[in-house]
Design an enzyme around this catalytic site. Sequence first.
Site, short mmCIF file in Angstrom:
data_model
loop_
_atom_site.label_atom_id
_atom_site.label_comp_id
_atom_site.label_asym_id
_atom_site.label_seq_id
_atom_site.Cartn_x
_atom_site.Cartn_y
_atom_site.Cartn_z
NE ARG A 1 -3.26 -21.61 13.59
CZ ARG A 1 -3.57 -20.32 12.18
NH1 ARG A 1 -4.31 -20.01 11.77
NH2 ARG A 1 -3.25 -19.69 13.87
CG ASP B 1 -1.75 -6.35 -2.67
OD1 ASP B 1 -2.43 -5.67 -2.59
OD2 ASP B 1 -1.31 -7.14 -1.76
CB SER B 2 3.02 -8.04 0.95
OG SER B 2 1.83 -7.60 1.50
CB THR C 1 -1.81 -22.91 19.96
OG1 THR C 1 -3.09 -22.13 20.94
CG2 THR C 1 -0.89 -21.35 20.64
CD GLN C 2 -7.59 -23.17 15.75
OE1 GLN C 2 -8.54 -22.66 16.58
NE2 GLN C 2 -7.62 -24.90 15.84
CB CYS C 3 -4.40 -18.86 21.50
SG CYS C 3 -5.50 -20.49 22.21
CB THR D 1 -1.04 -0.16 1.54
OG1 THR D 1 -1.60 -1.02 1.27
CG2 THR D 1 -1.71 1.18 1.46
N1 ASP Z 1 -2.74 -5.28 -0.09
C1 ASP Z 1 -1.77 -4.53 1.13
C2 ASP Z 1 -0.27 -5.40 0.99
O1 ASP Z 1 -0.11 -5.82 1.81
C3 ASP Z 1 -1.49 -4.01 2.51
C4 ASP Z 1 -0.73 -3.19 2.70
O2 ASP Z 1 -0.16 -2.79 2.26
O3 ASP Z 1 -0.72 -2.68 3.91
O4 ASP Z 1 1.01 -5.54 0.18
#
Ligand code: ASP
Length: 343
Positions: free
Chosen positions: A247, A60-61, A278-280, A16
């Site tokens: 998990r 985008d990650s 764990t899922q926690c 982002t």
């Molecule tokens: N979808 C975006 C990403 O991870 C969200 C971000 O940048 O915070 O690339």
Amino acid sequence: MTKEQSKVLIIYTGGTIGMIKDSESGALKPFDFAQLEKHIPEIGLLACQVDATSIAHPIDSSNMNIAEWKEIATIIKDSYDDYDGFVILHGSDTMAFTGAALSFMLQNLAKPVILTGSQLPIGVVRTDGKENIITALEIASDYDDGKPVVPEVAIYFEYHLYRANRTYKFNAEHFEAFRSPNYPPLAEAGVQIKYNRDYILPPSQGDLDVSLAMDNSVVVLTLFPGISQHIVEAALNFNDVQVVIMRTYGSGNAMTDSWFTEMVHEKIEGGLLIINVTQCRAGGVTQGRYATSTSLSKAGVISGGDMVIEAALAKTMHLLGKGIRGKDFAQAFRSNTCGEITV
Ligand code: ASP
């Protein structure tokens, strides 16, 4: 060395922080890195020297993959001697995974590698990106008596610096998007940056050793009340899968139905490695605390301790990548490599 002499390399990977709105669809998409510098002229006012580079195709990650982890690690390896610290601009969605992966890939790290990003694009007036980048650069360039203050892989986000392999993204909306439930922040940024020096790893001795091999022969199986035998059976029987990360509930508990315990036992006997995480999202696994985890421990399930799932996955890929299997894997997984687990 002083801050004025420090040189920091920014590695832009997308996210982002460097996105703009597509004029046709209105959706956010990564833009050319040159524009990022245009949006943060403050970088030029910092005491340290800053250079910037980018991975070949910023993303985008959510599209982050092993290939990009290798690309980032290789950039760090190739420029390690020329810089005193690194700031990786990365989308927040998978930042915790990348941070954990890099913490294992960059062995013998003795310089700061700080990941940061933002919830709002840098071009938006209320962006959280500027403060995140500026402070990440300050931290990456901070040296005391010639020694880096934070010689480890960390995430800086919204006034907090965390050890990367202890974090997870917990909020899709708030600026404060990350948590480190089982390890205290390495620093808090207010008027000053206050470091929790007792919790920061010392710089490693020896030369940086970059381990690029990551093997993804791993499955994550989340248990839930009502899960069918077929689903568990399928997850434990995928071809070529070496490790299943299960998990579980609470402190590492699972159902005690005989079909389940027998299947787990049988698969481990057959050579499959099964890990208990764990899922926690805080605390960890203590196999044997409840009767509902005793059979797992008896069958040889490996406890993930207080590791977050992001770190457990990255560590698994790293150990498999190094060709570690069987008992050696179990032992290495339970040991502390770079602060990811309390032992
Ligand atoms: N979808 C975006 C990403 O991870 C969200 C971000 O940048 O915070 O690339």
